[in-house]
Design a protein around this motif. Structure first.
Motif, PDB file in Angstrom:
ATOM      1  N   CYS C 163       8.692  20.348 -50.978  1.00  0.00           N
ATOM      2  CA  CYS C 163       7.837  20.716 -49.786  1.00  0.00           C
ATOM      3  C   CYS C 163       6.443  20.209 -50.184  1.00  0.00           C
ATOM      4  O   CYS C 163       6.061  20.574 -51.288  1.00  0.00           O
ATOM      5  N   ASP C 165       2.601  18.257 -48.217  1.00  0.00           N
ATOM      6  CA  ASP C 165       1.935  18.278 -47.147  1.00  0.00           C
ATOM      7  C   ASP C 165       1.322  16.918 -46.816  1.00  0.00           C
ATOM      8  O   ASP C 165       0.243  16.738 -45.892  1.00  0.00           O
ATOM      9  N   ALA C 168       1.543  15.963 -43.508  1.00  0.00           N
ATOM     10  CA  ALA C 168       1.041  16.999 -42.231  1.00  0.00           C
ATOM     11  C   ALA C 168       0.072  16.290 -41.200  1.00  0.00           C
ATOM     12  O   ALA C 168      -0.101  16.840 -40.172  1.00  0.00           O
ATOM     13  N   ALA C 170      -1.336  14.598 -38.509  1.00  0.00           N
ATOM     14  CA  ALA C 170      -0.873  13.635 -37.440  1.00  0.00           C
ATOM     15  C   ALA C 170      -1.436  12.540 -37.249  1.00  0.00           C
ATOM     16  O   ALA C 170      -0.816  11.449 -36.526  1.00  0.00           O
ATOM     17  N   ASP C 210      19.993  19.961 -40.811  1.00  0.00           N
ATOM     18  CA  ASP C 210      19.064  20.360 -39.847  1.00  0.00           C
ATOM     19  C   ASP C 210      17.841  19.677 -39.996  1.00  0.00           C
ATOM     20  O   ASP C 210      16.914  19.942 -40.783  1.00  0.00           O
ATOM     21  N   LEU C 212      14.478  17.277 -38.303  1.00  0.00           N
ATOM     22  CA  LEU C 212      13.747  17.379 -37.062  1.00  0.00           C
ATOM     23  C   LEU C 212      12.584  16.279 -37.345  1.00  0.00           C
ATOM     24  O   LEU C 212      11.901  16.535 -38.604  1.00  0.00           O
ATOM     25  N   VAL C 214       9.121  16.093 -36.229  1.00  0.00           N
ATOM     26  CA  VAL C 214       7.811  17.205 -35.433  1.00  0.00           C
ATOM     27  C   VAL C 214       6.807  16.317 -34.886  1.00  0.00           C
ATOM     28  O   VAL C 214       6.174  16.629 -34.030  1.00  0.00           O
ATOM     29  N   ILE C 215       6.291  15.418 -35.727  1.00  0.00           N
ATOM     30  CA  ILE C 215       5.043  14.646 -35.216  1.00  0.00           C
ATOM     31  C   ILE C 215       5.799  13.382 -34.421  1.00  0.00           C
ATOM     32  O   ILE C 215       6.207  12.510 -35.038  1.00  0.00           O
ATOM     33  N   LEU C 233      11.084  17.099 -41.503  1.00  0.00           N
ATOM     34  CA  LEU C 233      11.620  18.059 -42.213  1.00  0.00           C
ATOM     35  C   LEU C 233      13.121  18.249 -42.068  1.00  0.00           C
ATOM     36  O   LEU C 233      13.635  17.821 -41.127  1.00  0.00           O
ATOM     37  N   ARG C 235      16.686  20.271 -43.317  1.00  0.00           N
ATOM     38  CA  ARG C 235      17.279  21.371 -44.237  1.00  0.00           C
ATOM     39  C   ARG C 235      18.745  21.198 -44.325  1.00  0.00           C
ATOM     40  O   ARG C 235      19.266  20.323 -43.332  1.00  0.00           O
ATOM     41  N   GLU C 249      15.786  22.337 -48.591  1.00  0.00           N
ATOM     42  CA  GLU C 249      14.632  21.998 -47.490  1.00  0.00           C
ATOM     43  C   GLU C 249      13.754  20.971 -48.115  1.00  0.00           C
ATOM     44  O   GLU C 249      13.246  21.003 -49.217  1.00  0.00           O
ATOM     45  N   ALA C 254       4.558  20.232 -44.976  1.00  0.00           N
ATOM     46  CA  ALA C 254       4.273  21.585 -45.369  1.00  0.00           C
ATOM     47  C   ALA C 254       2.953  21.941 -45.635  1.00  0.00           C
ATOM     48  O   ALA C 254       2.507  21.830 -47.109  1.00  0.00           O
ATOM     49  N   THR C 255       2.067  22.372 -44.698  1.00  0.00           N
ATOM     50  CA  THR C 255       0.578  22.331 -44.957  1.00  0.00           C
ATOM     51  C   THR C 255       0.198  23.261 -46.128  1.00  0.00           C
ATOM     52  O   THR C 255       0.801  24.461 -46.512  1.00  0.00           O
ATOM     53  N   GLY C 256      -0.560  22.769 -46.867  1.00  0.00           N
ATOM     54  CA  GLY C 256      -1.077  23.271 -48.316  1.00  0.00           C
ATOM     55  C   GLY C 256      -0.285  23.076 -49.375  1.00  0.00           C
ATOM     56  O   GLY C 256      -0.574  23.469 -50.757  1.00  0.00           O
ATOM     57  N   ARG C 257       1.201  22.754 -49.255  1.00  0.00           N
ATOM     58  CA  ARG C 257       1.879  22.577 -50.444  1.00  0.00           C
ATOM     59  C   ARG C 257       1.752  21.188 -51.105  1.00  0.00           C
ATOM     60  O   ARG C 257       1.936  20.354 -50.239  1.00  0.00           O
TER      61      ARG C 257
END
Lengths: 372, 372, 372, 372
Positions: C163, C165, C168, C170, C210, C212, C214-215, C233, C235, C249, C254-257
């Motif tokens: 993970c 970011d 992250a 957008a 799984d 997806l 997201v943005i 992301l 999984r 995953e 993953a904000t901050g990672r």
């Protein structure tokens, strides 16, 4: 447009010799240096070691006489990674020959020797560098920058360590590191803690030392044993010119610790915490963070922390020990070009020796001493 | 079979008063004590505070005269959580009345007072307890047990801290903690670092102190300011009777630190590291682990570490601060029954005061002092 | 005794091109390779970039036509760090020219392409390498060795992450990484989690995905926006041939990672935990440790974990990202010499693409799929 | 002003019975509750256990017939900590008797039973509570509050765990936790991960499960063995009503893990990370922090995070497991008074059972299912 060439002579081919060689190789590929670097000659005491290093590190020539490097007018920069006791003779010879000198730490076993070396280099007008490479870590640069910018406010307290366990085994033999002239944990690794303390907080003005020999004798390698007089751990209370107080500990019998070069620094507006065991991270506490949301931030080294971005494209990738050496080489080469000041010259190396000896004397005399 | 009852009088209803009351309430529910505990009378200076504590903590009676507790022949044990300056008068009165005394730390502002208190208690044959509750942590018990059993081999080095930031704000007002008689960071929290050091490594024989006032004056609460004479941070080098050396630091202006009651202890066979900020964990390095598989183990407190299992069924659930207080209460109550020795009596409280004062004097005189 | 020379052609001079160049430079200085390495030609799309890389990385020649490298009979090994969409064409051309090929990950956007590439390389008898350099970490080697030796017993569960970011925000623009053919977080970094999973636990046999978006759209760089079809992301549940189950995953929002390439692996006799954010450490739990002394051990990388010792003399110094690349280069060069098998060849690169696509298809169909 | 009294009946005196009793004892001493609490009657199956609990926990009466508690009109609140299979019968009886019911988790082995219980309680107008006490942690409250206030922006991803190793030993015997009706790791501890997920992110709408039996049979305690049908680990992909996706894992064979009730949650403006193994800490990443100064902040629980301040005067002291139970008791008692809504009533307990069963069914059918 071609760059001028800086020709390198390397003395010593052990761990540190290899680290220097790697630094000379990678620095010009990572940084835009003012010089091209040419690995000219490598010297070691045996022809075999010298030849192996020549081939392995990519030097053009090899020799068993380090004097060959000094005497070769084609060589511009001499890297000294020989045993500590030889640093002075080699460095002075190189300086006399008008060469720039990059010497592994400690600069010399005794401050008096280091003073002579620093003076000689300044008189000769050559550039010098001592290998305190932990200071080359971008996160230490960040810490220093934050302090200088006032992000921590006024500094009120400092605590530094450099603890390892490589001498914890009482059956490990007597080595040059145990030599009464200049050996011991304080000199060997406590010196790093002192270098970091001054790098971050500025000059130390007074010290109170506490240096102890814990393992009284070690095998002499000939079936007997030899008394150890140097310290296995050295502590000091510190006063800084900026008004702050602090402490350091150098300890080579710290069972289980591999690289506990750590510090915490407390200011009126914030605090920093660091451990060399995870040296791509700096922990930062900001008292201006809102209530209920305060805490030490774990800042990961990244392209925002120059020169990290020259090595890796993103945070989290991490620099390694040899990368710090490449940064050190780059800083020295740039200083030779005159673009930047010397990052850690012989004068600074002398400073560390002076601190070490003042602490040792203070310990011996059981009283505070001014650092002069 | 009914147990005898131990009737409790509590003086003071602030944070520590509450902690004592909670300890008296939960200890008999968690431990199989020799006594039933009865919360008899609580005292505070205002009727409102006393009444609130009576209702809130479940005491039968309340009073604004702490002397009522001393004078009541029905009360067996007096808990003192009033301001430090009152500890002596209250404790001596309770001792004279033949009551067992549980006094919050510090036992008294000055060692001379603490000595008088310890002597009085011994002469009277009552049992005493001073509230150094961090020592009640099962993981500190584990550490002590490991050291005593030789699991770390011979001890060679110790480093202890107790750093917090509750006095870091220079605008926070002058309080009793800044009182020249007995105040300061070393006395207030450095005392915990000293208690832990002796708990683990045994007697400290010599010290060299370094105590500083950093925030020279504080608001006096009346629009003016008041000079501070006590230390904001106190450091010491230590020598232990077992031959080891060490250091401690007590610091209440350690920006960002909330409970840095930490230690590291290095032995010939292993090492331990601990932080009170995560006090259900002890880190253990074992030099006998196979090569390539060595490392500090993160041991989580669990039922293997008595009395943890009386609180929680499995490791990972974790004890909290108030649980440590319950353990402290239980230890004292058992000592009153004669089953076990007093865990940390007035004599030990005196010992801590003696260490604190010796360090302060050493700092003032700038030289090593024997601890007598 | 002189070694044969392996002449290198490098396509691409961005972050990964630089990492390859550094790897080719440092590997022969750190390892005793079967070949001398010669940095022959570097190619990039602009003359300026090519020339800069030539000078900066130390190549003898530069070109803007990558085909020059293919066509030059003097070049033995082609390193491909060009955009993913070009990998296939370049690699097939190099293979046809009989050259060994070192291709950055992903081998190709689509498994069908990767299959063609792997088949071509095998038919041509050239050696290949795909750049999954996290696997070169000595601590991953240690983990694999411990598992293979049965130190963890039977493996029962696996959990892997990768993970970060970097996507992250957008407002960060649409890039080739968002290309419907082969882009997305699962392919880009989830692939690392899959590679590590099979490296440690062996073949994955079934997956349930799984994935997806997201943005939903990103700026197209021309003032408009472009719909994103690939996953942000991904999984998966996993079944391994060894009977264990697990999950992974891949997540680039993953904000901050920054580098959460982590795993935990549970066996009947022990467990391991790892985070790439501190990649010189492996955490190891041994159920055979005595009761009350059990806990995850923090093993620091050191000379006991080959080839760490070739880089640094002692534990705690730490390798960096570029050192992993040097290990990767060394492994490939040794494989070319025939001394060792290919560490991660095109067939293995195909395997990762197959896993990625099977997971994507499984996600799309909402059902478990066999990995074929 | 005297408060009304709430009289408590407790069924079961094991670990959880003790935790309830301690909660009832300490909650009124820590919180300003609307009721005084009276420990009225405790029941256990043997007279000895009941008597021991009566004395140990401080109940006025003891009985071996739990029905005595139901039938006693003087009892207002029934705490059920008996084996899971008995929860339904006991709770329904208590509800019928018009008593408030505090039932340990899981509410009932099957959702159908839990539904009946929730409906009965609502029809009777009594207040209920299910013991998901990890949710009572102030740091989980902080996390929820931050999410609700938009401090993390829009939520994009969630990852939750609850992994322990208490069933990792294949020789540990078959217990009620392995009962086909309602047992298994997902129900036992995965339920905590689900409760936390919904507590923080709101309703889960769809799930895809992956539940496995790893240890196929266990000793039956009679010299034979018994097949295990329930899961040893259960995973799920999740969709939330807020649009986010996530995953959870419940695992009781996670060698070495004691309380890995962890989560990470990623939003557009920030992220949180948490581990129950250090539950007084919440890690927070704020994307609005300045460049080069970003990082996960380690927020220590303190008085800013209610109700922590009622337990401890300052951050760093730390709450323990039993303190969470006291918070749970306080929340329920306040709900009974009508001051606040029920924190986690039977309807919510049913919700968790529904999630568990939907995941199990999804796993069995190998397809996504709506949560209804």
């Amino acid at each position: 447009m071609t760059k001028p060439t800086l020709r390198i002579g390397l003395i010593g081919t052990g761990f540190m010799g290899k680290a220097h060689a790697l630094g000379f190789t990678s620095a010009p590929r990572i940084f835009d240096l003012a010089f091209d670097l040419e690995l000219h000659t490598v010297a070691d005491v045996t022809a075999e070691a010298a030849a192996r290093a020549q081939a392995g590190f990519g030097f053009a020539h090899a020799t068993t006489r380090w004097q060959d490097i000094i005497e070769d007018p084609g060589i511009d920069l001499v890297s000294i990674t020989a045993p500590n006791a030889l640093h002075k003779e080699m460095a002075l010879a190189a300086i006399r020959a008008g060469k720039h000198v990059y010497c592994e730490k400690p600069l010399a076993p005794l401050a008096a020797d280091a003073r002579e070396m620093a003076g000689a280099a300044e008189a000769a007008g050559v550039k010098t560098q001592v290998g305190f490479n932990y200071l080359c870590n971008p996160m230490l640069g960040l810490a220093r920058e934050m302090i200088a910018a006032g992000e921590l406010g006024e500094i009120r307290g400092y605590r530094g360590l450099h603890c390892e366990d490589y001498m914890a085994d009482a059956t490990s033999p007597f080595t040059f590191r145990h030599d009464p002239a200049g050996g011991g944990a304080l000199a060997d690794i406590g010196s790093h803690a002192l270098a970091t303390a001054e790098f971050l907080c500025g000059p130390i003005t007074r010290v109170m030392g506490d240096c102890l020999t814990v393992i009284a004798s070690r095998p002499d390698g000939k079936g007997g044993s030899r008394a150890v007089e140097v310290d296995d751990l050295g502590r000091a209370f510190l006063r800084f010119a900026n008004g702050a107080s602090g402490s350091i500990e150098g300890n080579w019998i710290a069972t289980g610790r591999k690289m506990q070069h750590d510090f915490e620094i407390y200011g009126t507006k914030g605090a920093l915490a660091f451990s060399q065991e995870h040296f791509n991270v700096l922990h930062y506490f900001n008292t201006a963070d809102p209530r209920g949301r305060q805490g030490f931030r774990r800042i990961e080294a990244g392209p925002d922390h120059a020169p990290y971005g020259l090595f890796c494209v993103a945070a989290g990738h991490q620099l390694g020990f040899n990368d710090l050496k490449a940064i050190e080489v780059a800083g020295f080469v740039q200083a030779i070009s005159g673009r930047t000041p010397e990052p850690f010259n012989f004068r600074k190396g002398l400073r560390i020796q002076t601190l070490v000896e003042t602490i040792q004397t203070s310990s011996h005399e059981g009283r505070w001493l001014e650092v002069t």
